[in-house]
Design a protein around this motif. Structure first.
Motif, PDB file in Angstrom:
ATOM      1  N   THR A  93       0.875  -1.236  -0.185  1.00 54.04           N
ATOM      2  CA  THR A  93      -0.069  -0.003  -0.007  1.00 54.04           C
ATOM      3  C   THR A  93       0.791   1.232  -0.065  1.00 54.04           C
ATOM      4  O   THR A  93       2.069   1.295   0.501  1.00 54.04           O
ATOM      5  CB  THR A  93      -0.987   0.138   1.211  1.00 54.04           C
ATOM      6  OG1 THR A  93      -0.205  -0.044   2.388  1.00 54.04           O
ATOM      7  CG2 THR A  93      -1.722  -1.139   1.260  1.00 54.04           C
ATOM      8  N   TRP A  94       0.327   2.289  -0.536  1.00 57.87           N
ATOM      9  CA  TRP A  94       1.009   3.462  -0.373  1.00 57.87           C
ATOM     10  C   TRP A  94      -0.228   4.581   0.157  1.00 57.87           C
ATOM     11  O   TRP A  94      -1.336   4.799  -0.676  1.00 57.87           O
ATOM     12  CB  TRP A  94       1.534   4.029  -1.628  1.00 57.87           C
ATOM     13  CG  TRP A  94       2.068   5.584  -1.740  1.00 57.87           C
ATOM     14  CD1 TRP A  94       3.401   6.102  -1.389  1.00 57.87           C
ATOM     15  CD2 TRP A  94       1.236   6.750  -1.951  1.00 57.87           C
ATOM     16  NE1 TRP A  94       3.437   7.351  -1.297  1.00 57.87           N
ATOM     17  CE2 TRP A  94       2.027   7.930  -1.680  1.00 57.87           C
ATOM     18  CE3 TRP A  94       0.163   6.969  -2.227  1.00 57.87           C
ATOM     19  CZ2 TRP A  94       1.807   9.152  -1.690  1.00 57.87           C
ATOM     20  CZ3 TRP A  94      -0.465   8.410  -2.295  1.00 57.87           C
ATOM     21  CH2 TRP A  94       0.639   9.587  -2.228  1.00 57.87           C
ATOM     22  N   GLU A  95       0.103   5.443   0.889  1.00 59.25           N
ATOM     23  CA  GLU A  95      -0.890   6.279   1.497  1.00 59.25           C
ATOM     24  C   GLU A  95      -0.447   7.612   1.288  1.00 59.25           C
ATOM     25  O   GLU A  95       0.759   7.780   2.038  1.00 59.25           O
ATOM     26  CB  GLU A  95      -1.415   5.930   2.823  1.00 59.25           C
ATOM     27  CG  GLU A  95      -2.258   4.568   3.108  1.00 59.25           C
ATOM     28  CD  GLU A  95      -2.826   4.617   4.458  1.00 59.25           C
ATOM     29  OE1 GLU A  95      -3.276   5.355   5.092  1.00 59.25           O
ATOM     30  OE2 GLU A  95      -2.464   3.578   4.989  1.00 59.25           O
ATOM     31  N   ASP A  96      -0.973   8.632   1.266  1.00 58.09           N
ATOM     32  CA  ASP A  96      -0.441  10.040   1.566  1.00 58.09           C
ATOM     33  C   ASP A  96      -0.615  10.296   2.747  1.00 58.09           C
ATOM     34  O   ASP A  96      -0.985   9.823   3.820  1.00 58.09           O
ATOM     35  CB  ASP A  96      -1.201  11.132   0.616  1.00 58.09           C
ATOM     36  CG  ASP A  96      -2.822  11.151   1.195  1.00 58.09           C
ATOM     37  OD1 ASP A  96      -3.013  10.842   2.429  1.00 58.09           O
ATOM     38  OD2 ASP A  96      -3.427  11.980   0.468  1.00 58.09           O
ATOM     39  N   ASN A  97       0.316  11.387   3.153  1.00 54.39           N
ATOM     40  CA  ASN A  97       0.758  11.345   4.725  1.00 54.39           C
ATOM     41  C   ASN A  97      -0.497  11.995   5.623  1.00 54.39           C
ATOM     42  O   ASN A  97      -0.544  12.082   6.892  1.00 54.39           O
ATOM     43  CB  ASN A  97       1.868  12.308   5.187  1.00 54.39           C
ATOM     44  CG  ASN A  97       2.893  11.571   4.793  1.00 54.39           C
ATOM     45  OD1 ASN A  97       3.221  10.346   5.224  1.00 54.39           O
ATOM     46  ND2 ASN A  97       4.072  12.182   4.199  1.00 54.39           N
TER      47      ASN A  97
END
Length: 268
Positions: A93-97
């Motif tokens: 997964t990649w999530e914005d901060n």
């Protein structure tokens, strides 16, 4: 039975209507790689299982613009006939901060055969949380507006723990396809200091942790009993140790075999 879901989520709990909070500077998590050896702690009645063992490998990379989490859970189950079932679950997964958008890619294999795979994007929008799948080609899902993602889940539990809160609940979408939405309830224990760590976790000596147990409920089933529970010690930097994964048929204990702190990305 969702014993293939790590839901690491290992950590995290959010506050209700988290998407309505102002976007202050996000809490940064420690970039690290952790390897957990899993052993059988308890078998449920009529489980049909004689033995379970496995391993979780988790890599967390806190970048300037977002959080990357790669995890893999490999389980070997033996039934009473002596047959071996190998479950191989992976997720990236990649999530914005600020927790508004997540890209996800997961796969689940049994004995080398792919049984499910999902890729897509989930985003908090004005009228709800929208999940768009790129693989397979499924209709978009619209989830409640107060849904959060695992990285934000982790940050919010750390904020809650530091504020002395001990009971929190939220809805979390973790990227596990059409079944990725759970209602969660977490119990946070009192803050403690790690004084005598095991060799693999010596990097955490002297740091504060909180005992934590999170129950996950399948919203589609409207259950009163949790689908599964995850227990751990959660440190202020987001690292988890002393895992306990409790499913309907068995409970696993996970001890840290290796822990590596990774270099932090320099941000302006």
């Amino acid at each position: 039975m969702k014993w293939s879901k790590v839901a690491l989520t290992l950590v995290g709990i959010g506050l209700t209507s988290i998407v309505n909070l102002s976007y202050a500077a996000p809490l940064r998590l420690a970039s690290h790689q952790a390897v957990y050896d899993l052993r059988l702690e308890k078998l449920g009645e009529n489980s049909g299982i004689e033995g379970v063992r496995g391993r979780i490998v988790m890599k967390v990379e806190q970048q300037c613009d977002g959080l990357i989490v790669n995890q893999r859970m490999l389980l070997e189950l033996i039934n009473f006939e002596g047959n071996i079932i190998v479950s191989d679950y992976s997720q990236s997964t990649w999530e914005d901060n600020v927790g508004r958008m997540m890209r996800f890619d997961m796969s689940n294999m049994l004995n080398g055969q792919l049984i499910e795979k999902y890729s897509g994007i989930a985003e908090n929008q004005e009228d709800g949380t929208i999940v768009k799948f790129s693989n397979p080609d499924l209709a978009d899902m619209t989830l409640p507006r107060d849904v959060i993602f695992p990285g934000e889940h982790t940050r919010q539990i750390l904020k809650a723990a530091a504020a002395g809160k001990n009971l929190l609940s939220t809805k979390v979408y973790d990227g596990n396809g059409e079944d990725g939405l759970s209602d969660t309830l977490a119990v946070i224990g009192k803050a403690q200091t790690l004084l005598s760590p095991a060799e693999a976790t010596n990097e955490l000596k002297g740091q504060t942790f909180w005992p934590l147990q999170i129950s996950f409920f399948d919203l589609s089933q409207q259950q009163t009993e949790p689908d599964y529970k995850v227990g751990m010690k959660i440190f202020g930097n987001g690292i988890a140790t002393d895992l306990q994964l409790e499913y309907s048929d068995f409970t696993l204990r996970g001890e840290v075999a290796e822990l590596t702190l990774l270099a932090e990305e320099k941000c302006s």
